[in-house]
Design a protein around this motif. Structure first.
Motif, PDB file in Angstrom:
ATOM      1  N   ALA A 145       0.811  -1.219   0.000  1.00  0.00           N
ATOM      2  CA  ALA A 145       0.000   0.000   0.000  1.00  0.00           C
ATOM      3  C   ALA A 145       0.845   1.270   0.000  1.00  0.00           C
ATOM      4  O   ALA A 145       0.519   2.231  -0.696  1.00  0.00           O
ATOM      5  N   GLU A 146       1.924   1.303   0.777  1.00  0.00           N
ATOM      6  CA  GLU A 146       2.748   2.506   0.816  1.00  0.00           C
ATOM      7  C   GLU A 146       3.449   2.736  -0.518  1.00  0.00           C
ATOM      8  O   GLU A 146       3.651   3.891  -0.932  1.00  0.00           O
ATOM      9  N   SER A 147       3.836   1.674  -1.186  1.00  0.00           N
ATOM     10  CA  SER A 147       4.424   1.809  -2.517  1.00  0.00           C
ATOM     11  C   SER A 147       3.422   2.443  -3.480  1.00  0.00           C
ATOM     12  O   SER A 147       3.766   3.343  -4.253  1.00  0.00           O
ATOM     13  N   GLU A 148       2.203   1.957  -3.427  1.00  0.00           N
ATOM     14  CA  GLU A 148       1.143   2.506  -4.281  1.00  0.00           C
ATOM     15  C   GLU A 148       0.906   3.978  -3.969  1.00  0.00           C
ATOM     16  O   GLU A 148       0.784   4.818  -4.879  1.00  0.00           O
ATOM     17  N   ALA A 149       0.844   4.328  -2.690  1.00  0.00           N
ATOM     18  CA  ALA A 149       0.590   5.709  -2.292  1.00  0.00           C
ATOM     19  C   ALA A 149       1.725   6.628  -2.741  1.00  0.00           C
ATOM     20  O   ALA A 149       1.485   7.745  -3.220  1.00  0.00           O
ATOM     21  N   ALA A 150       2.957   6.166  -2.601  1.00  0.00           N
ATOM     22  CA  ALA A 150       4.103   6.976  -3.020  1.00  0.00           C
ATOM     23  C   ALA A 150       4.108   7.180  -4.529  1.00  0.00           C
ATOM     24  O   ALA A 150       4.446   8.266  -5.022  1.00  0.00           O
ATOM     25  N   ALA A 151       3.723   6.139  -5.274  1.00  0.00           N
ATOM     26  CA  ALA A 151       3.660   6.253  -6.731  1.00  0.00           C
ATOM     27  C   ALA A 151       2.625   7.293  -7.144  1.00  0.00           C
ATOM     28  O   ALA A 151       2.880   8.137  -8.019  1.00  0.00           O
ATOM     29  N   ARG A 152       1.460   7.253  -6.523  1.00  0.00           N
ATOM     30  CA  ARG A 152       0.423   8.229  -6.853  1.00  0.00           C
ATOM     31  C   ARG A 152       0.852   9.638  -6.452  1.00  0.00           C
ATOM     32  O   ARG A 152       0.570  10.613  -7.168  1.00  0.00           O
ATOM     33  N   ALA A 153       1.538   9.754  -5.322  1.00  0.00           N
ATOM     34  CA  ALA A 153       2.014  11.065  -4.874  1.00  0.00           C
ATOM     35  C   ALA A 153       3.036  11.633  -5.848  1.00  0.00           C
ATOM     36  O   ALA A 153       3.023  12.831  -6.166  1.00  0.00           O
ATOM     37  N   GLY A 206      -6.895  10.741  -6.410  1.00  0.00           N
ATOM     38  CA  GLY A 206      -7.895  10.713  -7.461  1.00  0.00           C
ATOM     39  C   GLY A 206      -7.802   9.501  -8.368  1.00  0.00           C
ATOM     40  O   GLY A 206      -6.806   8.760  -8.373  1.00  0.00           O
ATOM     41  N   GLU A 207      -8.824   9.327  -9.168  1.00  0.00           N
ATOM     42  CA  GLU A 207      -8.878   8.193 -10.094  1.00  0.00           C
ATOM     43  C   GLU A 207      -7.833   8.299 -11.201  1.00  0.00           C
ATOM     44  O   GLU A 207      -7.326   7.291 -11.684  1.00  0.00           O
ATOM     45  N   ALA A 208      -7.521   9.529 -11.605  1.00  0.00           N
ATOM     46  CA  ALA A 208      -6.527   9.697 -12.666  1.00  0.00           C
ATOM     47  C   ALA A 208      -5.161   9.182 -12.219  1.00  0.00           C
ATOM     48  O   ALA A 208      -4.429   8.553 -13.001  1.00  0.00           O
ATOM     49  N   ALA A 209      -4.806   9.439 -10.962  1.00  0.00           N
ATOM     50  CA  ALA A 209      -3.541   8.950 -10.431  1.00  0.00           C
ATOM     51  C   ALA A 209      -3.533   7.424 -10.386  1.00  0.00           C
ATOM     52  O   ALA A 209      -2.544   6.777 -10.768  1.00  0.00           O
ATOM     53  N   ARG A 210      -4.612   6.845  -9.936  1.00  0.00           N
ATOM     54  CA  ARG A 210      -4.697   5.379  -9.855  1.00  0.00           C
ATOM     55  C   ARG A 210      -4.589   4.754 -11.248  1.00  0.00           C
ATOM     56  O   ARG A 210      -3.924   3.731 -11.424  1.00  0.00           O
ATOM     57  N   ALA A 211      -5.248   5.373 -12.209  1.00  0.00           N
ATOM     58  CA  ALA A 211      -5.208   4.833 -13.573  1.00  0.00           C
ATOM     59  C   ALA A 211      -3.804   4.944 -14.166  1.00  0.00           C
ATOM     60  O   ALA A 211      -3.339   4.027 -14.858  1.00  0.00           O
ATOM     61  N   ALA A 212      -3.137   6.063 -13.923  1.00  0.00           N
ATOM     62  CA  ALA A 212      -1.794   6.264 -14.469  1.00  0.00           C
ATOM     63  C   ALA A 212      -0.809   5.264 -13.876  1.00  0.00           C
ATOM     64  O   ALA A 212       0.023   4.679 -14.590  1.00  0.00           O
ATOM     65  N   VAL A 213      -0.881   5.057 -12.565  1.00  0.00           N
ATOM     66  CA  VAL A 213       0.010   4.099 -11.907  1.00  0.00           C
ATOM     67  C   VAL A 213      -0.289   2.681 -12.392  1.00  0.00           C
ATOM     68  O   VAL A 213       0.622   1.894 -12.661  1.00  0.00           O
ATOM     69  N   LYS A 214      -1.567   2.357 -12.520  1.00  0.00           N
ATOM     70  CA  LYS A 214      -1.939   1.019 -12.989  1.00  0.00           C
ATOM     71  C   LYS A 214      -1.427   0.765 -14.402  1.00  0.00           C
ATOM     72  O   LYS A 214      -0.961  -0.342 -14.721  1.00  0.00           O
ATOM     73  N   ARG A 215      -1.475   1.794 -15.237  1.00  0.00           N
ATOM     74  CA  ARG A 215      -0.983   1.643 -16.618  1.00  0.00           C
ATOM     75  C   ARG A 215       0.500   1.280 -16.614  1.00  0.00           C
ATOM     76  O   ARG A 215       0.925   0.344 -17.304  1.00  0.00           O
ATOM     77  N   ASP A 216       1.295   2.007 -15.823  1.00  0.00           N
ATOM     78  CA  ASP A 216       2.728   1.722 -15.751  1.00  0.00           C
ATOM     79  C   ASP A 216       2.986   0.342 -15.159  1.00  0.00           C
ATOM     80  O   ASP A 216       3.834  -0.422 -15.645  1.00  0.00           O
ATOM     81  N   GLN A 217       2.259   0.028 -14.100  1.00  0.00           N
ATOM     82  CA  GLN A 217       2.451  -1.236 -13.398  1.00  0.00           C
ATOM     83  C   GLN A 217       2.144  -2.419 -14.303  1.00  0.00           C
ATOM     84  O   GLN A 217       2.895  -3.399 -14.358  1.00  0.00           O
ATOM     85  N   GLU A 218       1.052  -2.322 -15.028  1.00  0.00           N
ATOM     86  CA  GLU A 218       0.677  -3.428 -15.911  1.00  0.00           C
ATOM     87  C   GLU A 218       1.632  -3.553 -17.093  1.00  0.00           C
ATOM     88  O   GLU A 218       1.861  -4.654 -17.595  1.00  0.00           O
ATOM     89  N   GLU A 219       2.182  -2.423 -17.534  1.00  0.00           N
ATOM     90  CA  GLU A 219       3.188  -2.489 -18.593  1.00  0.00           C
ATOM     91  C   GLU A 219       4.387  -3.309 -18.129  1.00  0.00           C
ATOM     92  O   GLU A 219       4.888  -4.161 -18.864  1.00  0.00           O
ATOM     93  N   ALA A 220       4.826  -3.062 -16.898  1.00  0.00           N
ATOM     94  CA  ALA A 220       5.981  -3.789 -16.366  1.00  0.00           C
ATOM     95  C   ALA A 220       5.673  -5.268 -16.177  1.00  0.00           C
ATOM     96  O   ALA A 220       6.454  -6.137 -16.586  1.00  0.00           O
ATOM     97  N   TYR A 221       4.525  -5.572 -15.581  1.00  0.00           N
ATOM     98  CA  TYR A 221       4.144  -6.973 -15.415  1.00  0.00           C
ATOM     99  C   TYR A 221       3.990  -7.657 -16.763  1.00  0.00           C
ATOM    100  O   TYR A 221       4.351  -8.826 -16.935  1.00  0.00           O
ATOM    101  N   GLY A 222       3.450  -6.945 -17.723  1.00  0.00           N
ATOM    102  CA  GLY A 222       3.254  -7.518 -19.046  1.00  0.00           C
ATOM    103  C   GLY A 222       4.552  -7.876 -19.728  1.00  0.00           C
ATOM    104  O   GLY A 222       4.598  -8.762 -20.578  1.00  0.00           O
TER     105      GLY A 222
END
Length: 314
Positions: A145-153, A206-222
């Protein structure tokens, strides 16, 4: 293939606990792995991540080295992930730089901090400032969770043009040990010079931050990345906070390859400059205007020449 749940002392990258099959990012694997080249690319980055973090690794085998089929070049497939977006606040360097290094990293990753403090500044000074290299950051939070929060920040700081300042503050020596709770992230934003802290807090949640982080994260996992930091240098994978020499060698090789490809694309005619060819054979005695003549013709002066010396008495 065994995988360590945490980095060994000699490992230059960090690995989270292995996720369950149900939690893996399979949709991104499908969307990225289009064609044999992309499949090979994913395997390459996964292999590079593994070899940099396996228990008996010395960190020396950090870059994937293969002989790729030119028609399905996995490095070329990975190189296409460079966004080259001039409005991207999570990037630095010229949009048209010949070399792009993509970094997938987590703010709670100790090795990511080591790279940010010890290696990246030298690369910026040597290659980014003179136009050779562009660095594109991808948020790859893998430690909870803290990793996710720092990424969004960090993304939110970028909305106000202070991503790299936030990046420096979050990776400062000892910063990770203080954690990335809400108050701490706000303090880091203030340290980074984010002008509107209320907007920062809204953006980070916000949702925009969550979406942006998810996009990067899924790119790496992919791509098959399983540890941080992971890098692509014009598509060539490097895993872990390797010595500066590893990165300079990769950048120099990518720069040379990009120059070679540019010459091939331009064709042989691009190397010929009009008016510079040396002539031989008939017609080579004709001298361009303004060239100094010798022999009998040297005494003949153009009418516009100003006469000096004995001839002025005529």
């Amino acid at each position: 293939m065994p995988v360590s749940s945490s980095p060994t002392p000699s490992s230059p990258s960090s690995r989270p606990p292995r996720p369950s099959r149900s939690s893996r990012k399979s949709p991104s694997r499908v969307s990225l792995a289009v064609g044999a080249g992309a499949v090979a690319a994913a395997l390459l980055l996964g292999y590079a991540s593994y070899t940099a973090t396996k228990p008996d690794s010395s960190g020396s085998s950090s870059a994937a080295e293969v002989s790729a089929d030119p028609e399905t070049d996995p490095y070329a497939e990975l190189a296409k992930l460079a966004r080259r977006d001039a409005s991207d606040p999570l990037a630095m360097g010229r949009v048209d730089a010949p070399v792009v290094m993509i970094e997938y990293a987590d703010f709670k990753c100790g090795y990511c901090g080591k790279f940010a403090r010890d290696t990246e500044p030298a690369l910026v000074k040597k290659y980014v400032d003179e136009g050779t290299l562009r660095i594109e950051w991808r948020n790859f939070p893998i430690f909870g969770a803290e990793s996710e929060a720092a990424a969004r920040a960090a993304w939110a700081a970028g909305r106000q043009g202070r991503f790299w300042q936030f990046h420096a503050a979050a990776y400062a020596q000892g910063a990770k040990e203080e954690g990335f709770g809400e108050d701490r992230l706000k303090a880091l934003a203030e340290q980074a010079g984010v002008p509107d802290l209320e907007r920062f807090t809204r953006d980070a949640d916000g949702e925009a931050a969550r979406a942006a982080v998810k996009r990067d994260q899924e790119e790496a996992y992919g791509l098959g990345a399983t540890s941080t930091p992971s890098f692509l240098v014009n598509g060539r994978p490097i895993a872990g906070a390797q010595p500066t020499r590893t990165f300079t060698e990769a950048i120099e090789a990518a720069k040379a390859q990009a120059a070679s490809e540019a010459r091939e694309e331009a064709g042989p005619e691009a190397e010929k400059k009009p008016g510079t060819e040396k002539k031989t054979g008939p017609g080579t005695d004709k001298k361009p205007e303004g060239e100094k003549k010798t022999g009998p013709e040297a005494d003949k002066k153009p009418e516009s020449d100003k006469n000096t010396g004995p001839e002025t008495a005529q």
